[in-house]
Motif scaffolding. Structure first.
Motif, PDB file in Angstrom:
ATOM      1  N   ALA A  48      40.316  41.406  22.292  1.00  0.00           N
ATOM      2  CA  ALA A  48      39.837  40.236  22.361  1.00  0.00           C
ATOM      3  C   ALA A  48      40.210  39.499  23.595  1.00  0.00           C
ATOM      4  O   ALA A  48      39.227  38.893  24.076  1.00  0.00           O
ATOM      5  N   LEU A  49      41.273  39.527  24.213  1.00  0.00           N
ATOM      6  CA  LEU A  49      41.427  38.987  25.635  1.00  0.00           C
ATOM      7  C   LEU A  49      40.509  39.549  26.609  1.00  0.00           C
ATOM      8  O   LEU A  49      40.033  38.920  27.543  1.00  0.00           O
ATOM      9  N   GLN A  50      40.383  41.013  26.502  1.00  0.00           N
ATOM     10  CA  GLN A  50      39.175  41.502  27.381  1.00  0.00           C
ATOM     11  C   GLN A  50      37.938  40.952  27.095  1.00  0.00           C
ATOM     12  O   GLN A  50      37.252  40.632  28.174  1.00  0.00           O
ATOM     13  N   TYR A  51      37.696  40.349  25.963  1.00  0.00           N
ATOM     14  CA  TYR A  51      36.264  40.064  25.720  1.00  0.00           C
ATOM     15  C   TYR A  51      36.476  38.571  26.339  1.00  0.00           C
ATOM     16  O   TYR A  51      35.410  38.133  26.910  1.00  0.00           O
ATOM     17  N   HIS A  52      37.184  37.687  25.912  1.00  0.00           N
ATOM     18  CA  HIS A  52      37.624  36.412  26.186  1.00  0.00           C
ATOM     19  C   HIS A  52      37.431  36.189  27.673  1.00  0.00           C
ATOM     20  O   HIS A  52      36.589  35.410  28.263  1.00  0.00           O
ATOM     21  N   HIS A  53      38.250  36.794  28.506  1.00  0.00           N
ATOM     22  CA  HIS A  53      38.136  36.910  29.924  1.00  0.00           C
ATOM     23  C   HIS A  53      37.009  37.827  30.652  1.00  0.00           C
ATOM     24  O   HIS A  53      37.189  37.813  31.867  1.00  0.00           O
ATOM     25  N   LYS A  54      36.004  38.185  29.885  1.00  0.00           N
ATOM     26  CA  LYS A  54      35.160  39.159  30.584  1.00  0.00           C
ATOM     27  C   LYS A  54      35.638  40.282  31.458  1.00  0.00           C
ATOM     28  O   LYS A  54      35.147  40.525  32.794  1.00  0.00           O
ATOM     29  N   ALA A  55      36.773  40.947  31.025  1.00  0.00           N
ATOM     30  CA  ALA A  55      37.379  41.970  31.902  1.00  0.00           C
ATOM     31  C   ALA A  55      36.488  43.152  31.990  1.00  0.00           C
ATOM     32  O   ALA A  55      35.985  43.606  30.902  1.00  0.00           O
ATOM     33  N   GLU A  56      36.461  43.567  33.183  1.00  0.00           N
ATOM     34  CA  GLU A  56      35.864  45.118  33.263  1.00  0.00           C
ATOM     35  C   GLU A  56      36.501  45.861  34.249  1.00  0.00           C
ATOM     36  O   GLU A  56      37.237  45.303  35.029  1.00  0.00           O
ATOM     37  N   GLU A  57      35.953  47.060  34.229  1.00  0.00           N
ATOM     38  CA  GLU A  57      36.641  47.806  35.222  1.00  0.00           C
ATOM     39  C   GLU A  57      36.376  47.627  36.742  1.00  0.00           C
ATOM     40  O   GLU A  57      35.387  47.118  37.014  1.00  0.00           O
ATOM     41  N   GLY A  58      37.415  47.579  37.342  1.00  0.00           N
ATOM     42  CA  GLY A  58      37.185  47.378  38.967  1.00  0.00           C
ATOM     43  C   GLY A  58      36.287  47.922  39.559  1.00  0.00           C
ATOM     44  O   GLY A  58      36.175  49.169  39.451  1.00  0.00           O
ATOM     45  N   ARG A  59      35.754  47.434  40.592  1.00  0.00           N
ATOM     46  CA  ARG A  59      34.612  48.197  41.455  1.00  0.00           C
ATOM     47  C   ARG A  59      35.064  47.679  43.068  1.00  0.00           C
ATOM     48  O   ARG A  59      35.190  46.669  43.129  1.00  0.00           O
ATOM     49  N   LEU A  60      34.656  48.679  43.972  1.00  0.00           N
ATOM     50  CA  LEU A  60      34.924  48.449  45.150  1.00  0.00           C
ATOM     51  C   LEU A  60      33.413  47.798  45.961  1.00  0.00           C
ATOM     52  O   LEU A  60      32.383  48.347  45.588  1.00  0.00           O
ATOM     53  N   GLU A  61      33.701  46.937  46.553  1.00  0.00           N
ATOM     54  CA  GLU A  61      32.535  46.458  47.325  1.00  0.00           C
ATOM     55  C   GLU A  61      32.289  46.987  48.483  1.00  0.00           C
ATOM     56  O   GLU A  61      33.225  47.085  49.219  1.00  0.00           O
ATOM     57  N   ARG A  62      31.075  47.273  48.957  1.00  0.00           N
ATOM     58  CA  ARG A  62      30.866  47.751  50.060  1.00  0.00           C
ATOM     59  C   ARG A  62      29.973  46.800  51.024  1.00  0.00           C
ATOM     60  O   ARG A  62      29.288  45.984  50.566  1.00  0.00           O
TER      61      ARG A  62
END
Length: 124
Positions: free
Chosen positions: A110-124
C-alpha cells in the motif's frame, strides 16, 4: 478508470486490512502472502508491488526484540531447563513472526502504491 477516479485510501489501514490500495475494496492476497495478479473490484494490476525483504527485516527486528525479551525474562526469573524455552519461546516466535508477516507485507504494498514507488533507473 484511472487513479484519479478513486478517493485516496489511507495506506496503513488498507495495508493492514489486506485491501486494494486504490479502491480499498478488493483483497490483495491470494493465499497467505502471495499477491493476486489484480484487484477484483477496480482491476488495479499489482505487478508494481515488490515488497522484497522489507517486511522480513521489520519482523526480525520487532519479533526478535519481543522473543529475546521473553527468553531473557524467563531465564533470569525462573532459570528453567532448556526444554522449557523450547516449548514457550519457540511457539511465541512462530506466532509473532507469522502473525506480522501478512499485515506488514500489505502495508509495504500500500505504501508503494501511495508513494508511486518504482524501480530506480539511471538517467543518461
Amino acid at each position: 478508470m484511472s487513479d484519479q477516479d478513486y478517493p485516496p485510501q489511507p495506506p496503513i489501514a488498507t495495508g493492514l486490512a489486506g485491501r486494494c490500495p486504490r479502491c480499498g475494496q478488493g483483497k490483495i492476497f491470494d493465499g497467505f502472502i502471495a499477491l493476486k495478479p489484480r484487484c477484483q473490484s477496480c482491476g488495479l494490476d499489482f505487478s508494481f508491488a515488490d515488497s522484497a525483504d522489507g517486511p522480513a527485516v521489520f519482523i526480525m527486528l520487532i519479533g526478535g526484540f519481543i522473543v529475546c525479551g521473553l527468553a531473557l525474562w524467563l531465564e533470569v526469573s525462573f532459570e528453567p531447563p532448556w526444554w522449557v524455552h523450547l516449548f514457550t519461546t519457540f511457539p511465541v516466535a512462530l506466532i509473532v513472526c507469522l502473525g506480522m508477516l501478512r499485515p506488514l507485507k500489505g502495508v509495504m504494498v500500500a505504501l508503494q502504491y501511495h508513494h508511486k514507488a518504482e524501480e530506480g533507473r539511471l538517467e543518461r
